[in-house]
Design a protein around this motif. Sequence first.
Motif, PDB file in Angstrom:
ATOM      1  N   ILE A 105     -51.098 -10.605 -41.202  1.00 41.18           N
ATOM      2  CA  ILE A 105     -52.350 -10.594 -41.966  1.00 41.18           C
ATOM      3  C   ILE A 105     -53.485  -9.971 -41.169  1.00 41.18           C
ATOM      4  CG2 ILE A 105     -54.061 -12.069 -43.115  1.00 41.18           C
ATOM      5  CD1 ILE A 105     -51.683 -14.013 -43.667  1.00 41.18           C
ATOM      6  N   LEU A 106     -53.496 -10.185 -39.866  1.00 40.81           N
ATOM      7  CA  LEU A 106     -54.579  -9.647 -39.047  1.00 40.81           C
ATOM      8  C   LEU A 106     -54.726  -8.137 -39.220  1.00 40.81           C
ATOM      9  CD1 LEU A 106     -54.234 -11.607 -35.661  1.00 40.81           C
ATOM     10  CD2 LEU A 106     -56.134 -11.717 -37.294  1.00 40.81           C
ATOM     11  N   GLU A 107     -53.635  -7.447 -39.441  1.00 50.55           N
ATOM     12  CA  GLU A 107     -53.700  -5.992 -39.569  1.00 50.55           C
ATOM     13  C   GLU A 107     -54.456  -5.541 -40.816  1.00 50.55           C
ATOM     14  OE1 GLU A 107     -52.824  -3.831 -37.237  1.00 50.55           O
ATOM     15  OE2 GLU A 107     -52.457  -5.648 -36.059  1.00 50.55           O
ATOM     16  N   SER A 108     -54.747  -6.465 -41.736  1.00 44.06           N
ATOM     17  CA  SER A 108     -55.419  -6.101 -42.985  1.00 44.06           C
ATOM     18  C   SER A 108     -56.843  -6.646 -43.086  1.00 44.06           C
ATOM     19  CB  SER A 108     -54.596  -6.616 -44.179  1.00 44.06           C
ATOM     20  OG  SER A 108     -53.314  -6.019 -44.208  1.00 44.06           O
ATOM     21  N   VAL A 109     -57.361  -7.281 -42.028  1.00 45.11           N
ATOM     22  CA  VAL A 109     -58.693  -7.877 -42.100  1.00 45.11           C
ATOM     23  C   VAL A 109     -59.549  -7.353 -40.958  1.00 45.11           C
ATOM     24  CG1 VAL A 109     -57.756  -9.937 -43.215  1.00 45.11           C
ATOM     25  CG2 VAL A 109     -58.096  -9.937 -40.726  1.00 45.11           C
ATOM     26  N   ASP A 110     -60.851  -7.624 -41.062  1.00 50.57           N
ATOM     27  CA  ASP A 110     -61.810  -7.161 -40.053  1.00 50.57           C
ATOM     28  C   ASP A 110     -62.351  -8.287 -39.187  1.00 50.57           C
ATOM     29  OD1 ASP A 110     -62.062  -4.311 -41.087  1.00 50.57           O
ATOM     30  OD2 ASP A 110     -62.588  -5.461 -42.871  1.00 50.57           O
ATOM     31  N   VAL A 111     -62.519  -9.459 -39.780  1.00 53.17           N
ATOM     32  CA  VAL A 111     -63.003 -10.641 -39.062  1.00 53.17           C
ATOM     33  C   VAL A 111     -62.050 -11.778 -39.365  1.00 53.17           C
ATOM     34  CG1 VAL A 111     -64.934 -12.218 -38.664  1.00 53.17           C
ATOM     35  CG2 VAL A 111     -65.374  -9.840 -39.346  1.00 53.17           C
ATOM     36  N   ALA A 112     -61.641 -12.503 -38.328  1.00 48.96           N
ATOM     37  CA  ALA A 112     -60.740 -13.644 -38.507  1.00 48.96           C
ATOM     38  C   ALA A 112     -61.382 -14.874 -37.889  1.00 48.96           C
ATOM     39  CB  ALA A 112     -59.387 -13.372 -37.862  1.00 48.96           C
ATOM     40  N   LEU A 113     -61.522 -15.934 -38.694  1.00 49.84           N
ATOM     41  CA  LEU A 113     -62.030 -17.220 -38.218  1.00 49.84           C
ATOM     42  C   LEU A 113     -60.913 -18.236 -38.424  1.00 49.84           C
ATOM     43  CD1 LEU A 113     -64.191 -19.190 -37.237  1.00 49.84           C
ATOM     44  CD2 LEU A 113     -65.089 -19.280 -39.572  1.00 49.84           C
ATOM     45  N   LEU A 114     -60.264 -18.646 -37.343  1.00 52.06           N
ATOM     46  CA  LEU A 114     -59.074 -19.481 -37.422  1.00 52.06           C
ATOM     47  C   LEU A 114     -59.293 -20.831 -36.749  1.00 52.06           C
ATOM     48  CD1 LEU A 114     -57.879 -16.716 -38.219  1.00 52.06           C
ATOM     49  CD2 LEU A 114     -55.914 -17.208 -36.749  1.00 52.06           C
ATOM     50  N   ASN A 115     -58.476 -21.786 -37.127  1.00 53.03           N
ATOM     51  CA  ASN A 115     -58.357 -23.039 -36.380  1.00 53.03           C
ATOM     52  C   ASN A 115     -57.078 -23.749 -36.803  1.00 53.03           C
ATOM     53  OD1 ASN A 115     -58.689 -26.208 -36.298  1.00 53.03           O
ATOM     54  ND2 ASN A 115     -59.947 -25.358 -34.671  1.00 53.03           N
TER      55      ASN A 115
END
Length: 396
Positions: free
Chosen positions: A218-228
């Motif tokens: 999924i990271l390859e398709s987004v610009d900002v990732a907020l995870l926990n």
Amino acid sequence: GASLFLYPQQNVADEPAGGWERHRSRHGMNDTKGCEVAQQSFLLENPQILRQHYITRAILCDVQPACISELIFQHEYDHRWTASSHKLPRKLHKLFDARIQRCRNWRVDGDWPTFEPHLVREATKPQPCGFWETLERFSNRTFWIHGDSIQLQLCDAALCSLMRDGVAPAPVRQQQPLWMRQLSARTGLNFITTTLPNGARLMCSGIGVYQQEQVDIILESVDVALLNFGLHYNKAPAIRSMLESVMASLGRWQRARPQHRLALWREASAQHFPGGSYALGNDKPPPGTPCQCFALPQEGDSVVSGNLNQVARKLEGRISRTYGVRVVPFFSLSAPRYDMHRRHICSYFRQKTVGICCDCTHFCYTPLFWDAFFGILKAKLVGLGRFDSWVADRTW
């Protein structure tokens, strides 16, 4: 049933913490009438609950302040609720339409049938704000919120905030574009998404434990990732191993295009079981024992060392620095909120008889609590020089 909607709209200024008794007395909520009417409105708007003979509650009225769950507004994402669709008398249309679009119409703290006991809007620093003040800086970019159930609460709060700010489309939940449907097929995750006026897209998904392959895809398709992730890990070595893996993935992804990607980690949230973090059996009190959540021990107390939430928080800070991932503070905001958990609301959720359970993990909803977090998020982003350059350069 129409009379159920005839309770007064609250339009009060924010009051200091500790002002709940004055608030209740002034606005006639001493007998929990307004709270129970909100619950009845929820049931009428969700007839499938009654058809299945469930006793689900969206709001607890036997605690102070009343504990609102996101159930009370989640169904508003998918429909343009109208009075005519419920076949109510025309004279009630305006009142009904205002009532069932809570996030669009209950725009100030006092509109909600509860009260924020721990925060004062004017005194909270960084200044509380809506989630739009973050997303408006990410024109034509995808902002991904992913992780455990607290992350899903964050997503609900973000969507409601966008509705309150008048920027969310109607319906809020939009059809997924082809690339997102393909991601869902590859990863097995379900996404909720909405697009804002500046082309920014919010995308949310949830799962209890970290799945590296899912995240990397999924990271390859987004610009900002907020995870926990973290609350589903019950031993310190497991938390450390998870954090090493996820921070390494986020760091690699961000370093590959450092001017175009931003890796964020929401800090661990506080639980309020005895001693803090969850231990086996804490969510199942003995019969006849009420659900009770506990204030956290002080920092100097030896019990703190056994609190896995604190352990996770310290590990997050250390490991994130190694991989260049930014941590968004959350623990200190959530730590005082032992009296703002959902507690026994789980005894009603999708149940036909009242069960026995105790939720000292998930938080009661108030707009100010989440606005305070969005203010922290905004401040964390504004502090990034790279982020400021993104604002100036709309073409990257």
